[in-house]
Write a protein that holds these residues in place. Structure first.
Motif, PDB file in Angstrom:
ATOM      1  N   UNK A   1      29.529 -65.916 -38.017  1.00 22.69           N
ATOM      2  CA  UNK A   1      30.534 -66.692 -38.737  1.00 22.69           C
ATOM      3  C   UNK A   1      29.883 -67.778 -39.594  1.00 22.69           C
ATOM      4  N   UNK A   2      28.924 -68.492 -39.043  1.00 16.78           N
ATOM      5  CA  UNK A   2      28.257 -69.557 -39.795  1.00 16.78           C
ATOM      6  C   UNK A   2      27.498 -68.992 -40.987  1.00 16.78           C
ATOM      7  N   UNK A   3      26.872 -67.836 -40.842  1.00 17.76           N
ATOM      8  CA  UNK A   3      26.087 -67.266 -41.937  1.00 17.76           C
ATOM      9  C   UNK A   3      26.954 -66.848 -43.126  1.00 17.76           C
ATOM     10  N   UNK A   4      28.248 -66.751 -42.926  1.00 16.00           N
ATOM     11  CA  UNK A   4      29.157 -66.405 -44.006  1.00 16.00           C
ATOM     12  C   UNK A   4      29.839 -67.633 -44.600  1.00 16.00           C
ATOM     13  N   UNK A   5      29.514 -68.798 -44.086  1.00 16.91           N
ATOM     14  CA  UNK A   5      30.142 -70.033 -44.543  1.00 16.91           C
ATOM     15  C   UNK A   5      29.585 -70.443 -45.906  1.00 16.91           C
ATOM     16  N   UNK A   6      30.438 -70.913 -46.813  1.00 17.78           N
ATOM     17  CA  UNK A   6      29.929 -71.401 -48.109  1.00 17.78           C
ATOM     18  C   UNK A   6      28.888 -72.502 -47.897  1.00 17.78           C
ATOM     19  N   UNK A   7      27.805 -72.440 -48.632  1.00 10.37           N
ATOM     20  CA  UNK A   7      26.744 -73.434 -48.539  1.00 10.37           C
ATOM     21  C   UNK A   7      25.617 -73.061 -47.596  1.00 10.37           C
ATOM     22  N   UNK A   8      25.823 -72.052 -46.766  1.00  6.27           N
ATOM     23  CA  UNK A   8      24.770 -71.595 -45.859  1.00  6.27           C
ATOM     24  C   UNK A   8      23.718 -70.837 -46.664  1.00  6.27           C
ATOM     25  N   UNK A   9      22.452 -71.117 -46.391  1.00 11.26           N
ATOM     26  CA  UNK A   9      21.367 -70.418 -47.077  1.00 11.26           C
ATOM     27  C   UNK A   9      20.569 -69.505 -46.145  1.00 11.26           C
TER      28      UNK A   9
ATOM     29  N   UNK B   1      19.165 -73.886 -43.078  1.00 10.84           N
ATOM     30  CA  UNK B   1      19.044 -74.451 -44.421  1.00 10.84           C
ATOM     31  C   UNK B   1      20.391 -74.319 -45.120  1.00 10.84           C
ATOM     32  N   UNK B   2      20.815 -75.409 -45.786  1.00 10.13           N
ATOM     33  CA  UNK B   2      22.137 -75.519 -46.396  1.00 10.13           C
ATOM     34  C   UNK B   2      22.028 -76.074 -47.806  1.00 10.13           C
ATOM     35  N   UNK B   3      23.069 -75.819 -48.608  1.00  8.63           N
ATOM     36  CA  UNK B   3      23.090 -76.381 -49.954  1.00  8.63           C
ATOM     37  C   UNK B   3      23.405 -77.867 -49.931  1.00  8.63           C
TER      38      UNK B   3
ATOM     39  N   UNK C   1      28.379 -79.544 -42.306  1.00  2.00           N
ATOM     40  CA  UNK C   1      29.302 -80.176 -41.362  1.00  2.00           C
ATOM     41  C   UNK C   1      30.588 -79.366 -41.213  1.00  2.00           C
ATOM     42  N   UNK C   2      31.095 -78.831 -42.309  1.00  2.67           N
ATOM     43  CA  UNK C   2      32.290 -77.988 -42.221  1.00  2.67           C
ATOM     44  C   UNK C   2      32.037 -76.789 -41.322  1.00  2.67           C
ATOM     45  N   UNK C   3      30.884 -76.170 -41.432  1.00  6.37           N
ATOM     46  CA  UNK C   3      30.564 -75.012 -40.599  1.00  6.37           C
ATOM     47  C   UNK C   3      30.408 -75.394 -39.129  1.00  6.37           C
ATOM     48  N   UNK C   4      29.731 -76.513 -38.876  1.00  6.56           N
ATOM     49  CA  UNK C   4      29.472 -76.954 -37.505  1.00  6.56           C
ATOM     50  C   UNK C   4      30.758 -77.375 -36.801  1.00  6.56           C
ATOM     51  N   UNK C   5      31.639 -78.059 -37.524  1.00  2.63           N
ATOM     52  CA  UNK C   5      32.837 -78.623 -36.906  1.00  2.63           C
ATOM     53  C   UNK C   5      34.090 -77.796 -37.155  1.00  2.63           C
TER      54      UNK C   5
END
Length: 186
Positions: A36-44, A91-93, A99-103
């Motif tokens: 799920x996190x790997x598909x989050x916007x901003x995830x690299x 690594x994130x943009x 933070x959106x992905x984590x929370x």
């Protein structure tokens, strides 16, 4: 454009190899959360083992993410049978995306259960820092910045949310997000 590195570290109450239901529950959540996190916007990207690796975290080839190391306060096992830690390096943009992905989502639900799985160490569980475009952060970078954060508090060198720094070293507001309340304790 710089990217944001995030290192997380926690000491588990029991080894990953423990067959107890609570440990299995923690272990079974990892893959869906990563997916799920790997598909989050901003995830690299996040640190992954080079194909074919077997053994404990310490024995594996992490490629460009470097040798696996842990903070000086980790005193539990280092073998497949007794290792009792959870660590991530990603690594994130930008900070908002991380933070959106984590929370949110599955990870937020897991955070609400963290007291079931992790020892309370009195040490920070995460650290952010900015890296130049094209640079892959290493496990050693994460550990040294987490230890620095514990000893000196948030700084451009390494910071914890919500005490953030922008890539230019200025504080808080220039990151474009407002602090959020911490997730409720389980």
């Amino acid at each position: 454009m710089p990217h944001l590195a995030l290192y997380t570290f926690g000491v588990l109450t029991s080894p990953l190899a423990d067959p107890a239901p609570l440990t299995r529950e923690f272990h079974d959540r990892a893959e869906p959360i990563y997916r799920q996190i790997s598909q989050h916007p901003g995830y690299l990207a996040h640190a992954e083992v080079v194909e074919g690796g077997t053994g404990s975290h310490f024995d594996l080839d992490w490629g460009g993410w470097g040798e696996f190391v842990v903070p000086n306060w980790y005193s539990k096992g280092r073998t497949v049978e007794d290792i009792a830690l959870a660590a991530t390096l990603s690594l994130w943009t930008d900070l908002r995306s991380a933070c959106d992905a984590v929370y949110s989502g599955l990870h937020r639900a897991a955070l609400n259960r963290r007291r079931d799985w992790f020892d309370r160490t009195g040490h920070p569980s995460h650290v952010f820092w900015w890296v130049p475009d094209g640079v892959t952060p290493t496990w050693q970078d994460g550990v040294s910045r987490l230890e620095h954060l514990h000893e000196h508090g948030s700084a451009p060198h390494g910071f914890a949310y919500p005490h953030a720094f922008a890539p230019d070293g200025t504080t808080g507001g220039s990151t474009g997000i407002e602090p959020r309340p911490a997730p409720p304790a389980a």
